[in-house]
Motif scaffolding. Sequence first.
Motif, PDB file in Angstrom:
ATOM      1  N   ALA A   1      -2.775  -5.753   5.961  1.00  0.00           N
ATOM      2  CA  ALA A   1      -2.466  -6.997   6.663  1.00  0.00           C
ATOM      3  C   ALA A   1      -3.708  -7.541   7.344  1.00  0.00           C
ATOM      4  O   ALA A   1      -4.590  -6.779   7.748  1.00  0.00           O
TER       5      ALA A   1
ATOM      6  N   TYR B   1       1.147  -1.021   3.401  1.00  0.00           N
ATOM      7  CA  TYR B   1       0.840  -2.438   3.369  1.00  0.00           C
ATOM      8  C   TYR B   1      -0.465  -2.710   4.108  1.00  0.00           C
ATOM      9  O   TYR B   1      -0.686  -2.161   5.192  1.00  0.00           O
TER      10      TYR B   1
ATOM     11  N   TRP C   1       0.128 -10.541   4.607  1.00  0.00           N
ATOM     12  CA  TRP C   1       0.541  -9.195   4.233  1.00  0.00           C
ATOM     13  C   TRP C   1       0.420  -9.000   2.733  1.00  0.00           C
ATOM     14  O   TRP C   1       0.748  -9.911   1.959  1.00  0.00           O
TER      15      TRP C   1
ATOM     16  N   TYR D   1      -0.115 -10.348  12.899  1.00  0.00           N
ATOM     17  CA  TYR D   1      -0.639 -10.360  11.539  1.00  0.00           C
ATOM     18  C   TYR D   1      -0.093 -11.541  10.741  1.00  0.00           C
ATOM     19  O   TYR D   1       1.111 -11.763  10.679  1.00  0.00           O
TER      20      TYR D   1
ATOM     21  N   SER E   1       2.488  -5.898  15.015  1.00  0.00           N
ATOM     22  CA  SER E   1       2.747  -6.514  13.706  1.00  0.00           C
ATOM     23  C   SER E   1       2.902  -8.025  13.829  1.00  0.00           C
ATOM     24  O   SER E   1       2.631  -8.756  12.875  1.00  0.00           O
TER      25      SER E   1
END
Length: 123
Positions: A96, A94, A113, A110, A107
Amino acid sequence: VQLQASGGGLVRAGDSLRLSCTASRRTSSNNGMSWFRQVSGREREIVAAINWRAGSTYYSDSVKGRFTISRDNAKNTLYLQMDGLKPEDTAVYYCAVSKWSALTTSSGDYLYWGRGTQVTVSS
């Protein structure tokens, strides 16, 4: 902002792949970007991160020396060159976009996505 990742596929151990992630538009602020990956049943983990100016990068220990993250801000595109692929690199990858211009590996930092692209490495 919509992110479209591409470039995944099925390869053999030792092969290379180049992932791309194109943003539908530039965000209002200059944002860092990253690649994460996730194996089914496991938590998403960061693979590599890059700040807005591409002057700073981060790599997880598992990919350091094999993967290279880069970006082309004029094209709103993030890249991940993956060399020397191993079966343990198999995952959905992924891209982001961070809320910060500086590099971040959390994470939670972020905002946007992509939908992910599957990378499968056979032994």
